[in-house]
Design a protein around this motif. Sequence first.
Motif, PDB file in Angstrom:
ATOM      1  N   VAL A   1      -2.628  12.986   3.166  1.00 40.45           N
ATOM      2  CA  VAL A   1      -3.932  13.586   3.424  1.00 40.45           C
ATOM      3  C   VAL A   1      -5.050  12.539   3.395  1.00 40.45           C
ATOM      4  N   GLY A   2      -4.875  11.481   2.633  1.00 43.06           N
ATOM      5  CA  GLY A   2      -5.864  10.400   2.622  1.00 43.06           C
ATOM      6  C   GLY A   2      -5.986   9.722   3.970  1.00 43.06           C
ATOM      7  N   VAL A   3      -4.877   9.605   4.672  1.00 38.11           N
ATOM      8  CA  VAL A   3      -4.892   9.044   6.032  1.00 38.11           C
ATOM      9  C   VAL A   3      -5.610  10.004   6.968  1.00 38.11           C
ATOM     10  N   ALA A   4      -5.318  11.298   6.837  1.00 38.27           N
ATOM     11  CA  ALA A   4      -5.987  12.298   7.672  1.00 38.27           C
ATOM     12  C   ALA A   4      -7.491  12.275   7.441  1.00 38.27           C
ATOM     13  N   SER A   5      -7.886  12.154   6.200  1.00 40.87           N
ATOM     14  CA  SER A   5      -9.308  12.101   5.858  1.00 40.87           C
ATOM     15  C   SER A   5      -9.976  10.852   6.447  1.00 40.87           C
ATOM     16  N   ALA A   6      -9.310   9.721   6.326  1.00 41.43           N
ATOM     17  CA  ALA A   6      -9.855   8.475   6.872  1.00 41.43           C
ATOM     18  C   ALA A   6      -9.963   8.545   8.394  1.00 41.43           C
TER      19      ALA A   6
END
Length: 171
Positions: free
Chosen positions: A27-32
């Motif tokens: 999810v951190g990648v999606a957020s970035a």
Amino acid sequence: VKLADDAITFLMESVKIRKQLLGANDVGVASALQNVGDAYLHRAVAVEGSAIDDTAKALDALETSLKLRHALRVSAASTDPLTDPMAEAICHFLIGQTKEVRHEYDDAQKHFVGALKLIRTEGEQRVASISRDEISSNAKQIITELEAINLWAAQILGHVARVHHAKKAYS
């Protein structure tokens, strides 16, 4: 323009680092990626002559983020609050805005409706989960959360109306 370029460079570096540290399906990648798409969208609107290229890059980042967010939310692979329907709704909203800038009004409208559906679901779930004890002890927080949901819905409906009028003008 220099600040926007620097911001995009740093955000892209953030995506790269997050992928290395967290894996591509986090999810951190999606957020970035969503942040990258948002930055490209804002630059497309602010800097004359960059709209076509920047909106294409915005769509690439945002659509990748949306697919990842949706997969994580549906699989319940993450308990991170960034996988909640509101985060996915905001991604739909940003894609809708990008499509609107590109005059792709039918696609913009589809994404705005997708965002509204997710926001409605989130609001209904939040209301359904409220107990009487919670109302008495957390009334301010609950009201604030529901107001935020309503503000997002109002903002999206404003874009839906603008797209509707633009479609009529181009017809």
